[in-house]
Write a protein that holds these residues in place. Sequence first.
Motif, PDB file in Angstrom:
ATOM      1  N   THR A 112      40.327  35.747  29.906  1.00 37.91           N
ATOM      2  CA  THR A 112      39.664  35.391  30.813  1.00 37.91           C
ATOM      3  C   THR A 112      38.930  35.950  31.849  1.00 37.91           C
ATOM      4  N   ALA A 113      39.865  36.600  32.173  1.00 36.12           N
ATOM      5  CA  ALA A 113      38.976  38.223  32.934  1.00 36.12           C
ATOM      6  C   ALA A 113      37.883  39.087  32.622  1.00 36.12           C
ATOM      7  N   THR A 124      31.927  35.046  44.487  1.00 30.93           N
ATOM      8  CA  THR A 124      32.956  34.092  45.102  1.00 30.93           C
ATOM      9  C   THR A 124      34.051  33.789  44.799  1.00 30.93           C
ATOM     10  N   ASP A 125      35.229  34.243  46.462  1.00 36.86           N
ATOM     11  CA  ASP A 125      36.149  34.179  45.675  1.00 36.86           C
ATOM     12  C   ASP A 125      36.749  33.293  45.106  1.00 36.86           C
ATOM     13  N   ASP A 126      36.402  31.680  45.543  1.00 40.45           N
ATOM     14  CA  ASP A 126      36.111  30.341  45.318  1.00 40.45           C
ATOM     15  C   ASP A 126      35.943  30.349  43.616  1.00 40.45           C
ATOM     16  N   GLU A 127      34.547  31.001  43.492  1.00 43.52           N
ATOM     17  CA  GLU A 127      34.297  30.680  41.892  1.00 43.52           C
ATOM     18  C   GLU A 127      35.150  31.704  41.600  1.00 43.52           C
ATOM     19  N   LEU A 128      35.520  32.408  41.582  1.00 45.59           N
ATOM     20  CA  LEU A 128      37.250  33.476  40.734  1.00 45.59           C
ATOM     21  C   LEU A 128      37.837  32.568  40.668  1.00 45.59           C
ATOM     22  N   ARG A 129      38.939  32.131  41.636  1.00 47.39           N
ATOM     23  CA  ARG A 129      40.049  31.176  41.656  1.00 47.39           C
ATOM     24  C   ARG A 129      39.537  29.897  40.691  1.00 47.39           C
ATOM     25  N   ILE A 145      46.973  38.593  40.869  1.00 45.42           N
ATOM     26  CA  ILE A 145      45.868  37.867  39.034  1.00 45.42           C
ATOM     27  C   ILE A 145      44.845  38.363  39.580  1.00 45.42           C
ATOM     28  N   PHE A 146      44.140  37.416  41.206  1.00 44.76           N
ATOM     29  CA  PHE A 146      43.045  37.412  41.061  1.00 44.76           C
ATOM     30  C   PHE A 146      42.702  39.111  41.979  1.00 44.76           C
TER      31      PHE A 146
END
Length: 160
Positions: A112-113, A124-129, A145-146
């Motif tokens: 996925t990464a 953004t952090d929210d999009e990545l999460r 992981i994040f």
Amino acid sequence: MQRKLVKCTINGKYTETVVDVRASLTDMLRNDYRLTSVKKGCEVGECGACNVLIDGECFNSCIYLAIWADGKEIKTVEGLLGPNGELSDIQQAFIDEGAVQCGFCTPGFIMTALEILESGREYTDDELRKLLSGHLCRCTGYENIFNAVKKTMLKRLGKL
């Protein structure tokens, strides 16, 4: 039992195999090609442990029929190693950030990464999460992981 020939490219190598038409891509990759990074977790597309890239897009291989892979290009974690066995940048980041504990979920997260990283976008952090949310991990608490994915993204974009 009905069987069908599946011709596809797996980790850069052209392959042909005859599979049961009811077999999942997970079963084909594990049983016919011994690609054990593709984990059997929930087998209903909920945990992400079986994620692979198919033509550059991440899929849960447990709910993707093997016959649908005909003519496709499939990539698993085994296909990320360099010519001398060196780890890819995202694999190394998982180690550096302590994002690997028991390791069961790791290959799916890495695939996925890879899809995220290969987009060439800065998220953004929210999009990545949200992009990483299709995975279950019982050990790491997700933060490492994040961090591994974010740092690799920023490095690839020349911002770190």
